[in-house]
Enzyme design. Structure first.
Site, PDB file in Angstrom:
ATOM      1  N   THR A  49       1.021  -1.012   0.062  1.00  0.00           N
ATOM      2  CA  THR A  49       0.021  -0.466   0.038  1.00  0.00           C
ATOM      3  C   THR A  49       0.895   1.558  -0.218  1.00  0.00           C
ATOM      4  OG1 THR A  49      -1.761   1.095   1.489  1.00  0.00           O
ATOM      5  CG2 THR A  49       0.255  -0.047   2.856  1.00  0.00           C
ATOM      6  N   ASN A  50       0.347   1.720  -0.100  1.00  0.00           N
ATOM      7  CA  ASN A  50       1.319   4.044  -0.278  1.00  0.00           C
ATOM      8  C   ASN A  50       0.237   4.518   1.174  1.00  0.00           C
ATOM      9  OD1 ASN A  50       3.394   3.802  -1.479  1.00  0.00           O
ATOM     10  ND2 ASN A  50       2.751   3.031  -3.902  1.00  0.00           N
ATOM     11  N   ASN A  51      -0.713   4.285   1.408  1.00  0.00           N
ATOM     12  CA  ASN A  51      -2.069   4.360   2.054  1.00  0.00           C
ATOM     13  C   ASN A  51      -1.599   5.086   3.410  1.00  0.00           C
ATOM     14  OD1 ASN A  51      -3.637   5.004   4.125  1.00  0.00           O
ATOM     15  ND2 ASN A  51      -5.783   4.331   2.509  1.00  0.00           N
ATOM     16  N   ASP A  65      -7.377  -6.419   2.303  1.00  0.00           N
ATOM     17  CA  ASP A  65      -8.338  -5.788   1.904  1.00  0.00           C
ATOM     18  C   ASP A  65      -9.671  -6.049   2.249  1.00  0.00           C
ATOM     19  OD1 ASP A  65      -9.805  -5.524  -1.235  1.00  0.00           O
ATOM     20  OD2 ASP A  65     -10.340  -7.538  -1.933  1.00  0.00           O
ATOM     21  N   THR A  66     -10.539  -4.965   2.118  1.00  0.00           N
ATOM     22  CA  THR A  66     -11.089  -4.523   2.999  1.00  0.00           C
ATOM     23  C   THR A  66     -13.032  -4.661   2.686  1.00  0.00           C
ATOM     24  OG1 THR A  66     -10.590  -4.214   5.212  1.00  0.00           O
ATOM     25  CG2 THR A  66     -12.895  -3.191   5.276  1.00  0.00           C
ATOM     26  N   PHE A 122     -14.056   8.030   6.706  1.00  0.00           N
ATOM     27  CA  PHE A 122     -13.959   7.847   5.721  1.00  0.00           C
ATOM     28  C   PHE A 122     -15.335   6.888   5.387  1.00  0.00           C
ATOM     29  CE2 PHE A 122     -11.814   4.219   4.965  1.00  0.00           C
ATOM     30  CZ  PHE A 122     -11.231   3.815   5.638  1.00  0.00           C
ATOM     31  N   TYR A 169     -17.895   4.260   4.555  1.00  0.00           N
ATOM     32  CA  TYR A 169     -18.927   3.743   4.763  1.00  0.00           C
ATOM     33  C   TYR A 169     -19.332   3.944   6.878  1.00  0.00           C
ATOM     34  CZ  TYR A 169     -19.907   0.811   0.666  1.00  0.00           C
ATOM     35  OH  TYR A 169     -19.777   0.407  -0.737  1.00  0.00           O
ATOM     36  N   HIS A 218     -11.542  -3.421  12.112  1.00  0.00           N
ATOM     37  CA  HIS A 218     -11.450  -4.558  11.388  1.00  0.00           C
ATOM     38  C   HIS A 218     -10.273  -4.580  11.255  1.00  0.00           C
ATOM     39  CE1 HIS A 218     -13.072  -1.150   9.638  1.00  0.00           C
ATOM     40  NE2 HIS A 218     -13.129  -1.078   8.280  1.00  0.00           N
ATOM     41  N   ARG A 219      -9.200  -3.486  10.310  1.00  0.00           N
ATOM     42  CA  ARG A 219      -8.272  -3.417  10.533  1.00  0.00           C
ATOM     43  C   ARG A 219      -7.178  -3.651  11.771  1.00  0.00           C
ATOM     44  NH1 ARG A 219      -9.628   0.063   6.142  1.00  0.00           N
ATOM     45  NH2 ARG A 219     -10.154   1.616   8.206  1.00  0.00           N
TER      46      ARG A 219
HETATM   47  P1  IMP Z   1      -9.812  -0.973   1.430  1.00  0.00           P
HETATM   48  O1  IMP Z   1      -9.310  -2.530   1.130  1.00  0.00           O
HETATM   49  O2  IMP Z   1      -9.273  -0.569   2.973  1.00  0.00           O
HETATM   50  O3  IMP Z   1      -9.550  -0.106   0.371  1.00  0.00           O
HETATM   51  O4  IMP Z   1     -11.196  -1.146   1.848  1.00  0.00           O
HETATM   52  C1  IMP Z   1     -11.998  -0.912   0.410  1.00  0.00           C
HETATM   53  C2  IMP Z   1     -13.424  -0.158   1.060  1.00  0.00           C
HETATM   54  O5  IMP Z   1     -14.241  -0.899   2.278  1.00  0.00           O
HETATM   55  C3  IMP Z   1     -13.335   1.287   0.869  1.00  0.00           C
HETATM   56  O6  IMP Z   1     -13.346   2.217  -0.610  1.00  0.00           O
HETATM   57  C4  IMP Z   1     -14.290   1.638   1.813  1.00  0.00           C
HETATM   58  O7  IMP Z   1     -15.287   2.107   1.298  1.00  0.00           O
HETATM   59  C5  IMP Z   1     -15.052   0.785   2.861  1.00  0.00           C
HETATM   60  N1  IMP Z   1     -13.987   0.880   4.226  1.00  0.00           N
HETATM   61  C6  IMP Z   1     -12.771   0.002   4.059  1.00  0.00           C
HETATM   62  N2  IMP Z   1     -13.025  -0.078   5.209  1.00  0.00           N
HETATM   63  C7  IMP Z   1     -13.822   1.179   6.256  1.00  0.00           C
HETATM   64  C8  IMP Z   1     -13.975   1.561   7.011  1.00  0.00           C
HETATM   65  O8  IMP Z   1     -13.252   1.596   7.975  1.00  0.00           O
HETATM   66  N3  IMP Z   1     -14.599   2.271   7.540  1.00  0.00           N
HETATM   67  C9  IMP Z   1     -15.415   3.000   6.266  1.00  0.00           C
HETATM   68  N4  IMP Z   1     -14.966   2.084   5.172  1.00  0.00           N
HETATM   69  C10 IMP Z   1     -14.248   1.608   5.113  1.00  0.00           C
END
Ligand code: IMP
Length: 193
Positions: free
Chosen positions: A7-9, A68-69, A148, A150, A176-177
């Site tokens: 990631t670069n986040n 991935d989330t 951010f 949802y 979750h993360r």
């Molecule tokens: P990513 O895999 O972390 O990029 O998450 C994919 C998508 O899930 C994001 O673009 C958000 O729409 C949603 N998402 C992930 N984590 C969160 C959170 O902590 N709060 C709200 N939405 C989330």
């Protein structure tokens, strides 16, 4: 030890560095000069996390992990899940995604949902998967402005406010993360301490 986090986040990098502490040096994609747009073509969170981790491992030969989330809503059969970022379409923003979800839940009594983060780790070619889940429910309307994605429509179990009504540190302590990263941390502690 060194691990590349695919990631670069900046926010994700800080959070993971904070949890894993000094025992691991976390490198970003930029740090290894990877500027590729890594495809996320799987139809599961596990699949996408593995695609990203395998891409880095195969191309750069470094130990690494990827995440991935998704937001999984019970009465929608787990939707939007792996498609959470692009639920209302490729070019859509969080606002459109939330509106679509609220619309799809109109008239449904069961508003149970969970955020799930999957981390795929590869060390010396050995693959491991970690999960972090926070259960909750989808509110009827948007609540709060922080965070951010949802966050304004997700109320975690045991709370009456949404993620977007909490302080960042409160959310991060139950997210979750955070939980998936704790699983990774426990594994690394067991393996290397
Ligand atoms: P990513 O895999 O972390 O990029 O998450 C994919 C998508 O899930 C994001 O673009 C958000 O729409 C949603 N998402 C992930 N984590 C969160 C959170 O902590 N709060 C709200 N939405 C989330």
């Amino acid at each position: 030890m060194k691990l590349v986090f695919a990631t670069n986040n900046r926010h994700k990098l800080d959070e993971v560095r904070d949890i894993l502490g000094d025992k691991v040096e976390i490198l970003s994609l930029k740090d290894i000069e990877c500027f590729d747009d890594i495809p996320e073509t799987a139809d599961t969170l596990e699949g996408n996390a593995l695609i990203k981790a395998r891409y880095i491992y195969d191309k750069f030969g470094v130990d690494c992990f990827a995440d991935d989330t998704g937001l999984e809503v019970e009465s929608l059969g787990g939707e939007p899940g792996v498609y959470s970022a692009r639920y209302a379409g490729e070019e859509c923003d969080s606002e459109a995604n939330m509106q679509k979800l609220l619309q799809n839940l109109t008239g449904k009594n069961n508003r149970n949902a969970q955020f799930r983060t999957v981390i795929a780790l590869i060390i010396n070619g050995e693959e491991k998967i970690f999960n972090g889940i926070v259960k909750g429910r989808i509110s009827e309307t948007k609540l709060g402005n922080s965070g951010f994605g949802y966050d304004p429509i997700f109320i975690p179990e045991g709370f009456s406010e949404s993620f977007a009504q909490m302080t960042g540190s409160m959310k991060n302590s139950i997210s979750h993360r955070y939980r998936a990263t704790e699983e990774l941390n426990n594994y690394l502690n067991g393996k290397y301490d």
